[in-house]
Design a protein around this motif. Sequence first.
Motif, PDB file in Angstrom:
ATOM      1  N   THR A  68      12.392 -37.624 -15.976  1.00 47.48           N
ATOM      2  CA  THR A  68      12.210 -38.214 -14.528  1.00 47.48           C
ATOM      3  C   THR A  68      11.840 -39.594 -14.571  1.00 47.48           C
ATOM      4  N   LEU A  69      10.983 -40.078 -15.769  1.00 42.23           N
ATOM      5  CA  LEU A  69      10.567 -41.502 -15.438  1.00 42.23           C
ATOM      6  C   LEU A  69      11.466 -42.494 -15.733  1.00 42.23           C
ATOM      7  N   LEU A  70      12.785 -42.059 -16.336  1.00 37.85           N
ATOM      8  CA  LEU A  70      13.987 -42.918 -16.654  1.00 37.85           C
ATOM      9  C   LEU A  70      14.887 -42.924 -15.397  1.00 37.85           C
ATOM     10  N   ARG A  71      14.591 -42.454 -14.564  1.00 40.39           N
ATOM     11  CA  ARG A  71      15.503 -42.413 -13.244  1.00 40.39           C
ATOM     12  C   ARG A  71      16.041 -43.688 -12.947  1.00 40.39           C
ATOM     13  N   GLY A  72      17.224 -43.947 -12.769  1.00 40.73           N
ATOM     14  CA  GLY A  72      17.853 -45.048 -12.379  1.00 40.73           C
ATOM     15  C   GLY A  72      17.879 -45.967 -13.560  1.00 40.73           C
ATOM     16  N   VAL A  73      17.695 -45.444 -14.855  1.00 42.28           N
ATOM     17  CA  VAL A  73      17.946 -46.449 -16.047  1.00 42.28           C
ATOM     18  C   VAL A  73      19.168 -46.287 -16.700  1.00 42.28           C
ATOM     19  N   GLY A  74      20.175 -47.147 -16.817  1.00 40.19           N
ATOM     20  CA  GLY A  74      21.597 -47.103 -17.649  1.00 40.19           C
ATOM     21  C   GLY A  74      22.297 -46.379 -16.743  1.00 40.19           C
ATOM     22  N   ASP A  75      22.580 -46.798 -15.495  1.00 35.80           N
ATOM     23  CA  ASP A  75      23.556 -46.132 -14.714  1.00 35.80           C
ATOM     24  C   ASP A  75      24.928 -46.630 -15.031  1.00 35.80           C
ATOM     25  N   ASP A  76      25.938 -45.768 -14.866  1.00 35.10           N
ATOM     26  CA  ASP A  76      27.210 -46.483 -15.186  1.00 35.10           C
ATOM     27  C   ASP A  76      27.665 -46.878 -16.453  1.00 35.10           C
ATOM     28  N   GLN A  77      27.272 -45.994 -17.512  1.00 29.49           N
ATOM     29  CA  GLN A  77      27.524 -46.392 -18.919  1.00 29.49           C
ATOM     30  C   GLN A  77      28.143 -45.262 -19.708  1.00 29.49           C
ATOM     31  N   ASP A  78      28.917 -45.181 -20.655  1.00 31.55           N
ATOM     32  CA  ASP A  78      29.159 -44.292 -21.652  1.00 31.55           C
ATOM     33  C   ASP A  78      28.204 -43.701 -22.430  1.00 31.55           C
ATOM     34  N   LEU A  79      28.168 -42.345 -23.054  1.00 29.17           N
ATOM     35  CA  LEU A  79      27.059 -41.658 -23.399  1.00 29.17           C
ATOM     36  C   LEU A  79      26.513 -42.528 -24.529  1.00 29.17           C
ATOM     37  N   LYS A 206      14.857 -18.516 -29.644  1.00 25.50           N
ATOM     38  CA  LYS A 206      16.204 -19.062 -29.170  1.00 25.50           C
ATOM     39  C   LYS A 206      16.283 -20.276 -29.948  1.00 25.50           C
ATOM     40  N   LEU A 207      17.614 -20.688 -29.853  1.00 28.91           N
ATOM     41  CA  LEU A 207      17.998 -22.087 -30.470  1.00 28.91           C
ATOM     42  C   LEU A 207      18.951 -22.862 -29.601  1.00 28.91           C
ATOM     43  N   HIS A 208      18.574 -24.028 -29.185  1.00 28.28           N
ATOM     44  CA  HIS A 208      18.952 -24.872 -28.256  1.00 28.28           C
ATOM     45  C   HIS A 208      19.594 -26.146 -28.731  1.00 28.28           C
ATOM     46  N   ILE A 209      20.869 -26.412 -28.463  1.00 26.71           N
ATOM     47  CA  ILE A 209      21.556 -27.495 -29.174  1.00 26.71           C
ATOM     48  C   ILE A 209      22.486 -28.173 -28.312  1.00 26.71           C
ATOM     49  N   HIS A 210      22.736 -29.399 -28.438  1.00 29.46           N
ATOM     50  CA  HIS A 210      24.054 -30.109 -27.513  1.00 29.46           C
ATOM     51  C   HIS A 210      25.239 -29.996 -28.548  1.00 29.46           C
ATOM     52  N   VAL A 211      26.208 -29.490 -27.913  1.00 28.31           N
ATOM     53  CA  VAL A 211      27.579 -29.392 -28.707  1.00 28.31           C
ATOM     54  C   VAL A 211      28.693 -29.683 -27.998  1.00 28.31           C
ATOM     55  N   SER A 212      29.598 -30.599 -28.412  1.00 34.71           N
ATOM     56  CA  SER A 212      30.952 -30.804 -27.927  1.00 34.71           C
ATOM     57  C   SER A 212      30.834 -31.428 -26.628  1.00 34.71           C
ATOM     58  N   GLU A 213      29.923 -32.516 -26.393  1.00 38.94           N
ATOM     59  CA  GLU A 213      29.622 -33.077 -25.228  1.00 38.94           C
ATOM     60  C   GLU A 213      30.980 -34.247 -24.787  1.00 38.94           C
ATOM     61  N   THR A 214      31.110 -34.961 -26.027  1.00 39.40           N
ATOM     62  CA  THR A 214      32.071 -36.072 -25.503  1.00 39.40           C
ATOM     63  C   THR A 214      33.304 -35.829 -26.587  1.00 39.40           C
ATOM     64  N   LYS A 215      34.478 -36.442 -26.393  1.00 40.63           N
ATOM     65  CA  LYS A 215      35.658 -36.107 -27.100  1.00 40.63           C
ATOM     66  C   LYS A 215      35.239 -37.048 -28.493  1.00 40.63           C
ATOM     67  N   GLN A 216      34.691 -38.211 -28.352  1.00 38.29           N
ATOM     68  CA  GLN A 216      34.594 -39.090 -29.765  1.00 38.29           C
ATOM     69  C   GLN A 216      33.605 -37.941 -30.708  1.00 38.29           C
ATOM     70  N   GLU A 217      32.741 -37.192 -30.160  1.00 38.81           N
ATOM     71  CA  GLU A 217      31.866 -36.626 -30.917  1.00 38.81           C
ATOM     72  C   GLU A 217      32.910 -35.421 -31.740  1.00 38.81           C
ATOM     73  N   VAL A 218      33.730 -34.897 -31.227  1.00 43.44           N
ATOM     74  CA  VAL A 218      34.744 -34.026 -31.779  1.00 43.44           C
ATOM     75  C   VAL A 218      35.373 -34.614 -32.749  1.00 43.44           C
ATOM     76  N   THR A 219      36.122 -35.572 -32.303  1.00 46.67           N
ATOM     77  CA  THR A 219      36.896 -36.391 -33.215  1.00 46.67           C
ATOM     78  C   THR A 219      36.401 -36.959 -34.527  1.00 46.67           C
ATOM     79  N   ASP A 220      35.154 -37.386 -34.115  1.00 48.69           N
ATOM     80  CA  ASP A 220      34.409 -37.796 -35.432  1.00 48.69           C
ATOM     81  C   ASP A 220      34.144 -36.572 -36.682  1.00 48.69           C
TER      82      ASP A 220
END
Length: 425
Positions: A68-79, A206-220
């Motif tokens: 929440t402290l970074l609200r408004g930081v880095g709008d309109d950029q790719d991941l 539980k195990l919590h993880i980010h997966v397959s968010e961007t196409k780039q990540e999958v291709t790499d």
Amino acid sequence: MTETNSILIKDTTILSDSIIKGSVLVVDNKIEEISTNLVDKDADIVINGQNKITMPGLINTHSHVAMTLLRGVGDDQDLQTWLNEYIWPREAKLNEELVYAGSKLAMAEMIKTGTTMFNDMYFYMEETAKAVEESGMRALLGYGMIDLFDEEKRKSELNETKKFIDKCHNTADGRVQVAVAPHAPYTCSEEILKESKKLADTHNLKLHIHVSETKQEVTDLQKERNETPFEYLNNIGLLDENTIVAHGVWTTPEEMKILKEKDVSISHNPSSNMKLASGIAPVNDYIKNGINVGIGTDGVSSNNNLDMFSEMKLTALLQKVNTLDPKVLPAKETFDMATKNGAKALGVNSGEIKEGKLADIILVNTNVPHMTPVRNPLSNIIYSALGTDVDTVICDGKILMENKELKTINEKKVISDAINAAAEL
Ligand SMILES: [Zn+2]
């Protein structure tokens, strides 16, 4: 102060698996009785539920609340640009005090918009746990481990998680649970992923993880291993009913079969996926394949708020426009995603207004122009309501907000502390 242990929500519209007019009796931290003739029951606290929809508290299945402290930081950029140039340099300056201030601000915002539980991955998580304990919310919290394929870092990250489990798991009367949270396959080595799973299994977490968010990540990953992300994670034994995957945007039909077979839960984050232009997750296919999907906000700087009402509406609309079929993701399926599917993903006995369930309940005011008339309460909740329509919030049988007034958080102080904290970033 006298200890209250019963709350009666009187003469209200109850929205859960069905819609009924009646009353809800809460005793201690559970829903004791739902009835059309409870009006004469005695209770320590009586809440007038007229002109209100009484429904389960919303469950945010993926967040980084101190952002929440970074609200408004880095709008309109790719991941990748967003992370490398805007977020990670600022996160390097974080400390206990800043994470605490950001977490408190997030909790004020979440309670005010009807969220009673969230699933978080971040740093200095003991501070977030402290904020959860004080705010009265419920949370599944994980220290976000990133080893960047370095052995020393791997050891220290795992130690950090072990310390956090010992200190915070199952605290705050059970409202705080700890998850093991390796950040993602592109920031974590195979070794740390395997160690994470072992740790989760040992402590039954539980195990919590980010997966397959961007196409780039999958291709790499495919270039490197000749496997898709979920094939890889399945081959190293990471996937089962305790896995909560954030995003799953680029899932293939073959991966869909793995997710179903392993009973993995997905957290869908429509605002974040749209804002970072990551893509549109195949939510309708997940549901058709019987895969459990909840809804999340992700961090505030890719959203830019924590309002689960707007996430519900976006979830429904995005699937309709993506499939060119307005019948896809009807209101009830979307509602279930934000309530009982979320509860299943996070392993908690809530998400429904039903006898025996945890008393995590919100009341939404319908006596406003944009909620009038109430032809169908479910339709109004998904397509018309705004988070700020939430009037009263109960979590674990305690009132956290009544008539829009926060009871466990000093809102003015939390806002001014957050402004000061954000200035340091
Ligand atoms: Zn995230």
